[in-house]
Design a protein around this motif. Structure first.
Motif, PDB file in Angstrom:
ATOM      1  N   PHE A   1       0.826  -1.208   0.000  1.00 34.23           N
ATOM      2  CA  PHE A   1       0.000   0.000   0.000  1.00 34.23           C
ATOM      3  C   PHE A   1       0.859   1.256   0.000  1.00 34.23           C
ATOM      4  CE2 PHE A   1      -2.423  -3.493   1.596  1.00 34.23           C
ATOM      5  CZ  PHE A   1      -3.655  -3.343   0.992  1.00 34.23           C
ATOM      6  N   LEU A   2       0.213   2.350  -0.342  1.00 34.65           N
ATOM      7  CA  LEU A   2       0.921   3.614  -0.540  1.00 34.65           C
ATOM      8  C   LEU A   2       1.533   4.156   0.753  1.00 34.65           C
ATOM      9  CD1 LEU A   2       1.553   5.959  -2.552  1.00 34.65           C
ATOM     10  CD2 LEU A   2      -0.535   7.053  -1.723  1.00 34.65           C
ATOM     11  N   VAL A   3       2.787   4.568   0.632  1.00 34.06           N
ATOM     12  CA  VAL A   3       3.457   5.358   1.667  1.00 34.06           C
ATOM     13  C   VAL A   3       4.023   6.573   0.943  1.00 34.06           C
ATOM     14  CG1 VAL A   3       5.338   5.447   3.337  1.00 34.06           C
ATOM     15  CG2 VAL A   3       4.050   3.316   3.039  1.00 34.06           C
ATOM     16  N   GLY A   4       3.728   7.773   1.445  1.00 32.66           N
ATOM     17  CA  GLY A   4       4.256   8.976   0.797  1.00 32.66           C
ATOM     18  C   GLY A   4       3.364   9.490  -0.308  1.00 32.66           C
ATOM     19  N   ASP A   5       3.969  10.174  -1.265  1.00 36.87           N
ATOM     20  CA  ASP A   5       3.241  10.867  -2.324  1.00 36.87           C
ATOM     21  C   ASP A   5       2.865   9.920  -3.455  1.00 36.87           C
ATOM     22  OD1 ASP A   5       2.385  13.427  -3.700  1.00 36.87           O
ATOM     23  OD2 ASP A   5       3.868  12.672  -5.130  1.00 36.87           O
ATOM     24  N   ILE A   6       1.597   9.946  -3.841  1.00 41.67           N
ATOM     25  CA  ILE A   6       1.094   9.028  -4.863  1.00 41.67           C
ATOM     26  C   ILE A   6       1.742   9.267  -6.228  1.00 41.67           C
ATOM     27  CG2 ILE A   6      -0.913  10.519  -5.337  1.00 41.67           C
ATOM     28  CD1 ILE A   6      -2.518   7.981  -5.939  1.00 41.67           C
ATOM     29  N   ASN A   7       1.894  10.541  -6.631  1.00 43.55           N
ATOM     30  CA  ASN A   7       2.456  10.827  -7.950  1.00 43.55           C
ATOM     31  C   ASN A   7       3.929  10.444  -8.043  1.00 43.55           C
ATOM     32  OD1 ASN A   7       0.124  11.950  -9.283  1.00 43.55           O
ATOM     33  ND2 ASN A   7       0.301  13.664  -7.874  1.00 43.55           N
ATOM     34  N   THR A   8       4.643  10.617  -6.931  1.00 45.45           N
ATOM     35  CA  THR A   8       6.057  10.215  -6.900  1.00 45.45           C
ATOM     36  C   THR A   8       6.175   8.709  -7.056  1.00 45.45           C
ATOM     37  OG1 THR A   8       6.566  12.073  -5.435  1.00 45.45           O
ATOM     38  CG2 THR A   8       8.186  10.281  -5.541  1.00 45.45           C
ATOM     39  N   LYS A   9       5.345   7.969  -6.319  1.00 45.25           N
ATOM     40  CA  LYS A   9       5.397   6.502  -6.351  1.00 45.25           C
ATOM     41  C   LYS A   9       5.051   5.961  -7.738  1.00 45.25           C
ATOM     42  CE  LYS A   9       5.666   2.359  -4.529  1.00 45.25           C
ATOM     43  NZ  LYS A   9       6.928   1.792  -4.027  1.00 45.25           N
ATOM     44  N   ILE A  10       3.956   6.438  -8.293  1.00 40.13           N
ATOM     45  CA  ILE A  10       3.542   5.961  -9.619  1.00 40.13           C
ATOM     46  C   ILE A  10       4.533   6.428 -10.682  1.00 40.13           C
ATOM     47  CG2 ILE A  10       1.728   6.049 -11.370  1.00 40.13           C
ATOM     48  CD1 ILE A  10       0.955   4.375  -8.914  1.00 40.13           C
ATOM     49  N   GLY A  11       5.032   7.655 -10.523  1.00 41.64           N
ATOM     50  CA  GLY A  11       6.022   8.194 -11.470  1.00 41.64           C
ATOM     51  C   GLY A  11       7.283   7.354 -11.508  1.00 41.64           C
ATOM     52  N   THR A  12       7.713   6.856 -10.332  1.00 39.87           N
ATOM     53  CA  THR A  12       8.902   5.991 -10.251  1.00 39.87           C
ATOM     54  C   THR A  12       8.657   4.681 -10.990  1.00 39.87           C
ATOM     55  OG1 THR A  12       9.477   6.962  -8.109  1.00 39.87           O
ATOM     56  CG2 THR A  12      10.506   4.859  -8.670  1.00 39.87           C
ATOM     57  N   MET A  13       7.487   4.124 -10.834  1.00 40.17           N
ATOM     58  CA  MET A  13       7.127   2.888 -11.549  1.00 40.17           C
ATOM     59  C   MET A  13       7.201   3.102 -13.064  1.00 40.17           C
ATOM     60  SD  MET A  13       3.801   1.367  -9.576  1.00 40.17           S
ATOM     61  CE  MET A  13       3.801   0.976  -7.835  1.00 40.17           C
ATOM     62  N   ILE A  14       6.590   4.201 -13.494  1.00 43.51           N
ATOM     63  CA  ILE A  14       6.537   4.479 -14.934  1.00 43.51           C
ATOM     64  C   ILE A  14       7.939   4.695 -15.503  1.00 43.51           C
ATOM     65  CG2 ILE A  14       5.751   6.174 -16.656  1.00 43.51           C
ATOM     66  CD1 ILE A  14       3.226   6.543 -14.864  1.00 43.51           C
TER      67      ILE A  14
END
Length: 570
Positions: free
Chosen positions: A96-109
């Motif tokens: 599950f999400l820890v921290g900023d959602i856009n940062t996490k998804i951006g890292t995946m992308i």
């Protein structure tokens, strides 16, 4: 002679016949072997669903949920997850999400590495633009009869412009039952405030804050700490909690950033209008009076929930689903005075409130299988197993005799002990409700047997769950359930307008991003600066706001609203 000739011919004929016979026997044996093999690899289960010998082989897929913060866990550590594993051979490693959602998804992308299954929540457009989800059409057609049944008439609506289905939303409609309690928007007020003044009937924003001010003056401290008059949630994507109230106060439901005209179906933004100005001016006034929480613009989500659960906050606006954890903590603590009452507050007495959602289906978010998935077939079969009605009941109601009962009429209910147990967060985690009741392929509304999909929408459960304090405050306001205090929702076929698909990088999406940035910059000033600066700050804010491509956004939402209205009339 004739016979002799026949015999000679017959000898050759017998040889040939024997060859043909053995050939046929061999062919038959091969067909039997093939059929046995087919049966092994593609038989059907006792309900006629396609299954496979490999279906029960141990398999684990990874799942990341960016929509909520929970403890990372393996699904088979919960009772529901263990049952699903026994049914399918599949376990799920859940993160599950820890921290900023856009940062996490951006890292995946950026890395191109994804979990097998992803719930990207508000970052779904970025995931779609990165082509991180695989199309589900063929998988559903070949392996998922239960998913087909669950999503039924909505399957066409799930298709992107290229005709492909990339994700499955949560809560597809199967009939409508309004929630007896309030899981949507409301102005919440602490019950001790209402009790102190003899349970007055308050409807307007001015009345609401006047009551809070009177109480805080009499009780400046709670358990030795300063009493907080009113707090607000402004953290990350949840900023809508402070930007949405103007529409609600004006008598509209949560259509996101717009108000939709009931006759023309035109969508208009309100972020730069009089409703928003009136709301922020009121917050500015209560801040000057010492009622507004000074930490509201810097607190994160967990800090906000902790503050509400502490019992120090007299009032706040929010959606029931978002503060449920804090409300449950107060319920468990057992001090009824510190719990909250939801109220349908509006600007003026002549306004009809529209806080309760009309029947809706938001198809702009959901769960998808990513390009990194090791075995999409096993995953879609896991989803399909989950979509069976008995498993949908397991995800929301649990197990008969343990978390619910059934009366002689077939109605589901919960005993007081079961209500208490299923409200406990630790139990909910262990059983699996916390992990499986949302963010998976799921229906909503009414099961085929007439019971509500969700226990909280079953009137028998709602009323049986009420404490003595609940009954007392409801009686004081002449209501049987909390939703009795709110107006019934008007029909809005497009609802919610915020589910309109907005393309990443489009003028409408750029407007949204710039508008959010602008509000994050100006709202703190508009609320926290001295009242003498309000008009100047407002004019500056509106000037900047009007530079945005408002028309592009309004046109996009209006197009979606009119399309939905047209669909409803067919």
């Amino acid at each position: 002679m004739g016979n002799g000739q026949l015999m000679i011919k017959g000898g050759r004929g017998v040889k040939t016949a024997r060859k043909k016979t053995w050939g046929i026997v061999f062919l038959c044996l091969m067909m039997i072997v093939a059929l046995v093999g087919c049966k092994e690899s593609a038989s059907v289960d006792n309900k006629g669903n396609p299954s496979s010998a490999d279906d029960k082989k141990p398999f684990t897929f990874t799942y990341f949920n960016a929509g909520t913060s929970k403890k990372n866990i393996e699904a088979n550590q919960t009772k529901i997850g263990k049952i699903f594993e026994e049914q399918t051979g599949v376990n799920v490693k859940m993160e599950f999400l820890v921290g900023d959602i856009n940062t996490k998804i951006g890292t995946m992308i950026a890395s191109g590495q994804y979990p097998d299954v992803l719930v990207p929540d508000i970052a779904i457009d970025k995931v779609l633009d990165a082509k991180a989800f695989i199309p589900l059409n063929d998988l559903i057609d070949k392996y998922a009869p239960n998913l087909k049944k669950l999503y039924g008439p909505y399957l066409e609506q799930l298709k992107a412009e290229d005709g492909k289905i990339y994700f499955l939303p949560f809560g597809v409609n199967h009939g409508y039952i309004p929630n007896p309690d309030i899981d949507q928007g409301a102005f919440w007020i602490q019950r001790r405030v209402l009790k102190e003044f003899g349970y007055p009937k308050i409807k307007t924003l001015d009345e609401y804050f006047d009551l809070i001010a009177k109480y805080k003056e009499k009780h400046p401290e709670t358990d030795g700490k300063p009493t907080i008059g009113f707090t607000a949630l402004t953290y990350d994507w949840r900023f809508f909690v402070i930007s949405n109230p103007p529409a609600h106060l004006a008598g509209y439901p949560n259509d996101g950033e717009v108000i939709v005209d009931m006759k023309t179906h035109e969508a208009k933004v309100y972020g730069n209008g009089e409703y928003t100005k009136r709301w922020l001016k009121k917050l500015n006034e209560i801040n000057a009076a010492g009622l507004f929480d000074k930490e509201a613009f810097v607190s994160n989500y967990d800090e906000y929930l902790a503050k509400i659960a502490s019992g120090r906050v007299l009032g706040f606006f929010d959606y029931g689903w978002q503060v449920n954890q804090a409300l449950n903590s107060l319920l468990q603590a057992g001090n009824d005075d510190l719990r909250y009452m939801p109220l349908p507050i509006v600007f003026d007495k002549n306004i009809k409130d529209q806080y309760i959602d009309p029947p809706s289906f938001a198809s702009n978010r959901g769960i998808g299988i990513t390009v990194s998935a090791k075995d999409p077939v096993r995953i879609i079969k896991y989803f399909d197993n989950m979509a069976k009605e008995e498993n949908q009941k397991l995800m929301t109601w649990g197990i008969k005799g343990e978390t619910y009962e059934v009366d002689e009429k077939g109605r589901f209910y919960r005993t007081p002990e079961q209500i208490k147990k299923t409200s406990d967060e630790q139990f909910r985690e262990q059983f699996g409700f916390s992990y499986f009741e949302w963010y998976w392929p799921r229906g909503n509304g009414v099961f085929s047997d007439g019971n509500a999909w969700e226990p909280r929408r079953q009137p028998e459960v709602a009323q049986a769950s009420y404490t003595e304090g609940d009954k007392k405050i409801l009686a004081a306001y002449g209501a049987k359930v909390f939703s009795d205090l709110f107006a019934k929702p008007d029909e809005r076929p497009w609802y919610p307008a915020w589910s309109a698909p907005i393309k990443q990088g489009s003028p409408a999406q750029i407007y949204q991003q710039k508008k959010q940035d602008l509000q994050r910059k100006y709202f703190p000033k508009l609320v926290l600066d001295p009242p003498s600066k309000f008009e100047k700050n407002w004019k500056e804010y509106v000037k900047e706001y009007n530079k945005l491509d408002i028309k592009a956004f309004e046109d996009e939402i209006t197009k979606y609203v009119k399309m939905k209205v047209e669909q409803s009339q067919k």
